[in-house]
Design a protein around this motif. Structure first.
Motif, mmCIF file in Angstrom:
data_model
loop_
_atom_site.group_PDB
_atom_site.id
_atom_site.type_symbol
_atom_site.label_atom_id
_atom_site.label_comp_id
_atom_site.label_asym_id
_atom_site.label_seq_id
_atom_site.Cartn_x
_atom_site.Cartn_y
_atom_site.Cartn_z
ATOM 1 N N ALA A 36 0.833 -1.208 0.000
ATOM 2 C CA ALA A 36 0.000 0.000 0.000
ATOM 3 C C ALA A 36 0.865 1.255 0.000
ATOM 4 N N PRO A 37 0.435 2.263 -0.770
ATOM 5 C CA PRO A 37 1.108 3.553 -0.636
ATOM 6 C C PRO A 37 0.785 4.072 0.760
ATOM 7 N N MET A 38 1.765 4.541 1.494
ATOM 8 C CA MET A 38 1.496 5.060 2.847
ATOM 9 C C MET A 38 2.316 6.322 3.022
ATOM 10 N N PHE A 39 1.716 7.411 2.668
ATOM 11 C CA PHE A 39 2.424 8.689 2.692
ATOM 12 C C PHE A 39 2.976 8.944 4.099
ATOM 13 N N GLY A 40 4.268 9.211 4.185
ATOM 14 C CA GLY A 40 4.893 9.478 5.487
ATOM 15 C C GLY A 40 5.432 8.225 6.154
ATOM 16 N N VAL B 250 2.799 4.819 -8.791
ATOM 17 C CA VAL B 250 2.905 6.069 -8.026
ATOM 18 C C VAL B 250 1.497 6.416 -7.562
ATOM 19 N N ASN B 251 1.409 6.976 -6.368
ATOM 20 C CA ASN B 251 0.090 7.221 -5.763
ATOM 21 C C ASN B 251 -0.075 8.705 -5.445
ATOM 22 N N ILE B 252 -1.202 9.253 -5.874
ATOM 23 C CA ILE B 252 -1.440 10.686 -5.652
ATOM 24 C C ILE B 252 -2.803 10.929 -4.981
ATOM 25 N N VAL C 244 -10.841 -1.330 -3.825
ATOM 26 C CA VAL C 244 -11.976 -1.223 -2.891
ATOM 27 C C VAL C 244 -11.380 -1.127 -1.495
ATOM 28 N N GLN C 245 -11.582 0.017 -0.854
ATOM 29 C CA GLN C 245 -10.986 0.192 0.480
ATOM 30 C C GLN C 245 -12.041 -0.042 1.552
ATOM 31 N N GLY C 246 -11.859 -1.106 2.298
ATOM 32 C CA GLY C 246 -12.790 -1.420 3.385
ATOM 33 C C GLY C 246 -12.521 -0.537 4.584
ATOM 34 N N GLU D 253 -11.898 -1.322 7.451
ATOM 35 C CA GLU D 253 -10.851 -1.848 8.341
ATOM 36 C C GLU D 253 -9.503 -1.168 8.106
ATOM 37 N N ALA D 254 -9.337 -0.605 6.933
ATOM 38 C CA ALA D 254 -8.031 -0.097 6.485
ATOM 39 C C ALA D 254 -7.423 0.938 7.422
ATOM 40 N N GLY D 255 -6.110 0.856 7.567
ATOM 41 C CA GLY D 255 -5.381 1.898 8.287
ATOM 42 C C GLY D 255 -5.245 3.116 7.382
ATOM 43 N N GLY D 256 -5.036 4.258 8.000
ATOM 44 C CA GLY D 256 -4.814 5.491 7.225
ATOM 45 C C GLY D 256 -6.111 6.152 6.806
ATOM 46 N N ALA E 283 -8.375 -3.595 -0.285
ATOM 47 C CA ALA E 283 -7.461 -3.055 0.737
ATOM 48 C C ALA E 283 -8.255 -2.886 2.027
ATOM 49 N N GLY E 284 -7.743 -3.436 3.122
ATOM 50 C CA GLY E 284 -8.429 -3.242 4.396
ATOM 51 C C GLY E 284 -8.502 -4.522 5.193
ATOM 52 N N GLY E 285 -7.558 -4.702 6.095
ATOM 53 C CA GLY E 285 -7.639 -5.826 7.028
ATOM 54 C C GLY E 285 -6.925 -7.080 6.593
ATOM 55 N N ILE E 286 -6.324 -7.119 5.400
ATOM 56 C CA ILE E 286 -5.603 -8.340 4.981
ATOM 57 C C ILE E 286 -4.301 -8.415 5.782
ATOM 58 N N PHE F 58 -4.521 -7.701 -3.955
ATOM 59 C CA PHE F 58 -4.581 -7.684 -2.503
ATOM 60 C C PHE F 58 -3.593 -6.647 -1.984
ATOM 61 N N GLN F 59 -4.122 -5.593 -1.380
ATOM 62 C CA GLN F 59 -3.255 -4.475 -0.961
ATOM 63 C C GLN F 59 -3.077 -4.489 0.552
ATOM 64 N N VAL F 60 -1.833 -4.414 0.994
ATOM 65 C CA VAL F 60 -1.570 -4.448 2.435
ATOM 66 C C VAL F 60 -0.755 -3.239 2.898
ATOM 67 N N GLY F 61 -1.225 -2.627 3.961
ATOM 68 C CA GLY F 61 -0.529 -1.475 4.530
ATOM 69 C C GLY F 61 -0.146 -1.745 5.964
ATOM 70 N N ASN F 62 -1.181 -1.993 6.787
ATOM 71 C CA ASN F 62 -1.004 -2.252 8.212
ATOM 72 C C ASN F 62 0.028 -3.353 8.481
ATOM 73 N N LEU F 63 0.086 -4.343 7.610
ATOM 74 C CA LEU F 63 0.997 -5.474 7.773
ATOM 75 C C LEU F 63 2.465 -5.033 7.696
HETATM 76 C C1 LIG Z 1 0.218 4.843 7.466
HETATM 77 C C2 LIG Z 1 -0.712 4.763 6.298
HETATM 78 C C3 LIG Z 1 -0.646 5.731 5.306
HETATM 79 C C4 LIG Z 1 -1.481 5.632 4.192
HETATM 80 N N1 LIG Z 1 -1.326 6.544 3.162
HETATM 81 C C5 LIG Z 1 -1.988 6.344 1.995
HETATM 82 C C6 LIG Z 1 -1.672 7.103 0.838
HETATM 83 O O1 LIG Z 1 -0.757 7.947 0.842
HETATM 84 N N2 LIG Z 1 -2.380 6.864 -0.289
HETATM 85 C C7 LIG Z 1 -3.358 5.892 -0.353
HETATM 86 O O2 LIG Z 1 -3.956 5.712 -1.420
HETATM 87 N N3 LIG Z 1 -3.660 5.150 0.725
HETATM 88 C C8 LIG Z 1 -2.986 5.336 1.872
HETATM 89 N N4 LIG Z 1 -3.244 4.514 2.954
HETATM 90 C C9 LIG Z 1 -4.278 3.452 2.845
HETATM 91 C C10 LIG Z 1 -3.691 2.192 2.215
HETATM 92 O O3 LIG Z 1 -3.435 2.414 0.841
HETATM 93 C C11 LIG Z 1 -4.623 0.966 2.302
HETATM 94 O O4 LIG Z 1 -5.917 1.302 1.888
HETATM 95 C C12 LIG Z 1 -4.682 0.367 3.700
HETATM 96 O O5 LIG Z 1 -3.432 0.367 4.318
HETATM 97 C C13 LIG Z 1 -5.196 -1.057 3.588
HETATM 98 O O6 LIG Z 1 -5.647 -1.543 4.811
HETATM 99 P P1 LIG Z 1 -4.685 -2.213 5.907
HETATM 100 O O7 LIG Z 1 -3.967 -1.065 6.517
HETATM 101 O O8 LIG Z 1 -5.634 -2.897 6.849
HETATM 102 O O9 LIG Z 1 -3.761 -3.145 5.187
HETATM 103 C C14 LIG Z 1 -2.434 4.576 4.093
HETATM 104 C C15 LIG Z 1 -2.492 3.624 5.106
HETATM 105 C C16 LIG Z 1 -1.640 3.687 6.199
HETATM 106 C C17 LIG Z 1 -1.712 2.606 7.245
#
Ligand SMILES: Cc1cc2nc3c(=O)[nH]c(=O)nc-3n(C[C@H](O)[C@H](O)[C@H](O)COP(=O)(O)O)c2cc1C
Length: 353
Positions: free
Chosen positions: A20-24, A70-72, A179-181, A183-186, A219-222, A239-244
């Motif tokens: 997952a893109p996670m700005f910062g 790239v994510n905007i 599809v962002q559920g 549950e997703a972080g951020g 994306a969300g909770g995987i 399958f997009q993962v951020g929190n992991l």
């Molecule tokens: C710290 C953090 C920063 C995030 N920043 C972005 C972002 O810059 N762009 C974006 O499209 N989604 C962002 N997201 C959301 C993630 O792309 C994604 O939807 C989410 O992490 C998926 O759920 P999960 O955290 O349960 O894996 C961010 C998520 C986190 C946890």
């Protein structure tokens, strides 16, 4: 074969697993590590300037010759009215006072000192730098940008948090929907920053699948094989993962923030608006308890820009009461292995099941 190849073929990777893109928090090293795991890395550009974005894209290309997205942020920028100026002034004073009372020395910026970037300049950067995959959140791109990117053979991945948003993305020709559920972080990728869709992730994914024909990423909770397989069953092909990956070696979080994640309790993970002016899922703390229900929340991106220095100061003090840590609902061990190993393990577990 377990993995559908629709998305992986389109974006040119072996596995349709997306960092997952996670700005910062995500870094260029994280993007390259995801690529080494044969997954799709995502370079978060957020609302950076075109120069900063160009630099990051070039630096990423030095670390990997594999495809990455790239994510905007496709956000709308509220106009600066007298009412906004007044609210900004009051919010700045309130937050400076709050910081002082909590022993954080920080000077917050004036409204006139803020640099607010829209995404339009970044469209040209993306084309000039020959990026071929763009994901975006917080709304849809305008028709002209979509057309420009398509003429340059860029694959577009839009984020939805409701069926309505998914249908809008499909109608405007977006190639893949993320599809962002809930549950997703951020941040929630919701088009309207003041609206919080109440629908749960599983219902949303299943209904978007029924109402659209484009390939879907979820994306969300995987966070393990079970959760990945569950969303595959409901129609996800990516399958997009951020929190992991929050505590991974390549994450920009500080050790004290990673330690906090390891001790996290489910009650502490909430949807909040007070750090940025947009709903985001993260860890509750003293700051959110005070500001969340106050009048001191400006619309995004003004609140985000205003609180930036406060969050940085809190981070440098290792002050958990005032840092902003985004996290998702699926609590896990928050492994500090490399992003490459975490993603490889996820894939291996999934294929063994
Ligand atoms: C710290 C953090 C920063 C995030 N920043 C972005 C972002 O810059 N762009 C974006 O499209 N989604 C962002 N997201 C959301 C993630 O792309 C994604 O939807 C989410 O992490 C998926 O759920 P999960 O955290 O349960 O894996 C961010 C998520 C986190 C946890």
């Amino acid at each position: 074969m377990f993995w559908s190849d629709t998305i992986s073929k389109r974006v040119g990777v072996k596995y349709p697993v997306i960092q997952a893109p996670m700005f910062g928090v995500s870094t260029i090293q994280m993007v390259a590590a995801a690529a080494r795991a044969d997954c799709l890395g995502s370079l978060a550009l957020g609302d950076l300037s075109s120069n900063e974005s160009t630099e990051l894209i070039r630096a990423t290309k030095k670390l990997t010759d594999k495809p990455f997205a790239v994510n905007i942020f496709a956000h709308y920028i509220p106009e600066i009215t007298d009412a906004l100026k007044d609210q900004f002034f009051k919010t700045k004073n309130f937050l400076e006072q709050l910081a002082k009372e909590n022993n954080i020395e920080v000077k917050l910026p004036d409204l006139s000192a803020l640099t607010i970037n829209g995404y339009h300049e970044l469209i040209d950067v993306i084309i000039e730098e020959e990026c071929k995959i763009v994901s975006f959140t917080f709304g849809n791109l305008d028709d002209q940008s979509i057309q420009k990117l398509k003429e340059n053979e860029v694959t577009l991945i839009g984020t939805c948090t409701s069926v309505k948003e998914a249908v809008i993305l499909e109608k405007s020709g977006i190639d893949i929907i993320c599809v962002q559920g809930t549950e997703a972080g951020g941040h929630r990728g919701t088009f309207d920053p003041d609206y919080v869709p109440q629908i749960g992730g599983l219902s949303l994914l299943s209904q978007v699948y029924d109402h659209t024909k484009v390939p879907l990423i979820y994306a969300g909770g995987i966070y393990n094989a079970k959760t990945l397989q569950a969303v595959k069953e409901l129609g996800a092909q990516g399958f997009q993962v951020g929190n992991l990956l929050l505590a991974s070696q390549e994450s920009a979080l500080e050790p004290f923030e990673k330690d906090k994640l390891k001790k996290i309790n489910e009650d502490e993970i909430i949807l909040m608006k007070s750090f940025s002016g947009r709903y985001a899922r993260g860890i509750q703390n003293k700051y959110t308890e005070i500001v969340e229900n106050s009048d001191y929340i400006l619309p995004y991106p003004y609140q985000n820009k205003l609180t930036n220095a406060l969050r940085k100061a809190a981070k440098s003090q290792q002050n958990l009461d005032f840092v902003g840590i985004w996290a998702g609902q699926s609590i896990h061990k928050y492994s500090e292995l490399s992003t490459e190993d975490i993603l490889r393990n996820l894939i291996l577990q999934t294929m063994e099941k």
